[in-house]
Scaffold this motif. Structure first.
Motif, short mmCIF file in Angstrom:
data_model
loop_
_atom_site.label_atom_id
_atom_site.label_comp_id
_atom_site.label_asym_id
_atom_site.label_seq_id
_atom_site.Cartn_x
_atom_site.Cartn_y
_atom_site.Cartn_z
N VAL A 192 67.79 53.47 29.36
CA VAL A 192 67.48 54.26 30.56
C VAL A 192 67.27 53.38 31.79
CG1 VAL A 192 65.87 55.90 31.61
CG2 VAL A 192 66.51 56.13 29.19
N LEU A 193 66.49 52.31 31.66
CA LEU A 193 66.17 51.50 32.84
C LEU A 193 67.40 50.89 33.52
CD1 LEU A 193 62.81 49.66 32.05
CD2 LEU A 193 63.24 51.47 33.70
N PRO A 194 68.44 50.50 32.77
CA PRO A 194 69.63 50.00 33.48
C PRO A 194 70.22 51.01 34.46
CG PRO A 194 69.72 49.31 31.20
CD PRO A 194 68.56 50.26 31.32
N LEU A 195 69.89 52.29 34.30
CA LEU A 195 70.34 53.27 35.29
C LEU A 195 69.75 52.95 36.66
CD1 LEU A 195 70.09 56.57 33.22
CD2 LEU A 195 72.14 55.23 33.74
N LEU A 196 68.55 52.34 36.67
CA LEU A 196 67.97 51.90 37.94
C LEU A 196 68.86 50.85 38.60
CD1 LEU A 196 64.12 51.57 37.32
CD2 LEU A 196 65.29 53.26 38.74
N ASP A 197 69.48 50.02 37.77
CA ASP A 197 70.38 49.00 38.30
C ASP A 197 71.56 49.67 39.00
OD1 ASP A 197 71.36 46.46 38.78
OD2 ASP A 197 72.45 46.37 36.88
N ILE A 198 72.20 50.62 38.33
CA ILE A 198 73.34 51.32 38.92
C ILE A 198 72.91 52.09 40.16
CG2 ILE A 198 75.08 53.09 38.54
CD1 ILE A 198 75.58 50.47 37.05
N ARG A 206 81.32 48.33 36.12
CA ARG A 206 80.66 49.44 36.80
C ARG A 206 80.08 49.03 38.14
NH1 ARG A 206 76.36 51.43 32.58
NH2 ARG A 206 76.11 49.14 32.49
N ALA A 207 79.59 47.81 38.24
CA ALA A 207 78.91 47.40 39.47
C ALA A 207 79.86 47.44 40.66
CB ALA A 207 78.33 45.99 39.29
N LEU A 208 81.00 46.77 40.56
CA LEU A 208 81.94 46.75 41.67
C LEU A 208 82.60 48.11 41.86
CD1 LEU A 208 83.62 43.23 41.31
CD2 LEU A 208 81.78 43.94 42.85
N ALA A 209 82.79 48.85 40.77
CA ALA A 209 83.35 50.19 40.90
C ALA A 209 82.43 51.10 41.71
CB ALA A 209 83.61 50.79 39.52
N GLY A 236 66.91 52.03 47.54
CA GLY A 236 67.42 50.90 46.77
C GLY A 236 66.36 49.83 46.57
N LEU A 237 65.55 49.61 47.59
CA LEU A 237 64.49 48.61 47.53
C LEU A 237 63.54 48.88 46.36
CD1 LEU A 237 63.33 46.23 49.48
CD2 LEU A 237 61.64 47.96 50.11
N ALA A 238 63.07 50.12 46.25
CA ALA A 238 62.11 50.46 45.20
C ALA A 238 62.74 50.40 43.81
CB ALA A 238 61.54 51.85 45.46
N ALA A 239 63.94 50.95 43.68
CA ALA A 239 64.60 50.97 42.37
C ALA A 239 64.95 49.56 41.90
CB ALA A 239 65.86 51.83 42.44
N TYR A 240 65.49 48.76 42.81
CA TYR A 240 65.94 47.43 42.44
C TYR A 240 64.77 46.49 42.16
CZ TYR A 240 70.69 45.56 42.19
OH TYR A 240 71.91 45.12 41.76
N ALA A 241 63.64 46.70 42.85
CA ALA A 241 62.46 45.87 42.59
C ALA A 241 61.99 46.05 41.16
CB ALA A 241 61.35 46.22 43.56
N VAL A 242 61.98 47.28 40.69
CA VAL A 242 61.54 47.56 39.32
C VAL A 242 62.54 47.01 38.31
CG1 VAL A 242 61.11 49.39 37.64
CG2 VAL A 242 60.11 49.53 39.93
#
Length: 208
Positions: free
Chosen positions: A12-18, A72-75, A104-110
């Motif tokens: 689940v947490l990698p969804l924060l990455d996307i 997925r990242a570049l896509a 993005g700031l909050a999600a990516y920080a976590v």
């Protein structure tokens, strides 16, 4: 580092990455839109903004650079650029870039803190990795756009990232389930950044 609910969090947490990549990519594309740039530049801005912080994080913690090994990242960055490109600029709120950047700031920080913990980084370092992950994309975007860095604005920015990253690390170290800890930390950081955007909340500056 293992947590009681590690397997669930791992899915689940990698969804924060996307989510963080997508939101930062939109903010990068919006910066290109303000300059009325070409679709190629839109895509470049989206890609470097969406992946910049995570790239530095992975290099520092010794992890494989994520976008090299995951299409997925570049896509996601490409889709974000195209979405902004085909959308009339007039429909975007004046502060759309700031709002997307705040999310993005909050999600990516976590997510950055979580990934650092997984790679064995101590808690304080993991929180720092979360801040770096969250802030570097916006810094790169502003440099490319020729705008004053968002770090130089008076309202809270790094503080919001630090709140999300630090709160997540503290909660997990106290044994809190990862997913609720992530939700609380993302919400807290975004609310603080939102207050800074709306009310201009800032920390006191240096006085001679």
């Amino acid at each position: 580092m293992q947590f009681p609910d590690f397997m669930m969090a791992q899915s689940v947490l990698p969804l924060l990455d996307i989510a963080g990549i997508a939101i930062f990519a939109v903010s990068g594309a919006l910066a290109a839109a303000r300059r009325q740039m070409t679709i190629v530049t839109f895509t470049f801005f989206a890609a470097v903004t969406g992946t910049g912080g995570g790239t530095l994080r992975d290099l520092l913690i010794g992890a494989p650079v994520f976008w090299i090994h995951d299409n997925r990242a570049l896509a996601v960055c490409l889709l974000a650029a195209l979405a902004v490109w085909v959308t009339p600029q007039r429909i975007w709120p004046v502060k759309a870039l700031e709002w997307f950047d705040g999310l993005g700031l909050a999600a990516y920080a976590v997510f950055g803190s979580w990934k650092a913990l997984i790679y064995g980084v101590p808690p304080l370092g993991a929180a720092a990795m979360g801040i770096i992950t969250a802030c570097m994309g916006g810094i790169i975007r502003d440099v490319l756009a020729g705008e004053p860095s968002i770090l130089l604005r008076p309202e809270l920015y790094v503080t919001a990232a630090a709140l999300s990253a630090g709160l997540f690390v503290v909660l997990t170290m106290m044994g809190a389930p990862l997913l609720p800890a992530a939700a609380i930390a993302v919400s807290a950081g975004f609310v603080l950044r939102a207050l800074a955007i709306v009310r201009g909340i800032a920390l006191p500056g240096y006085r001679d």
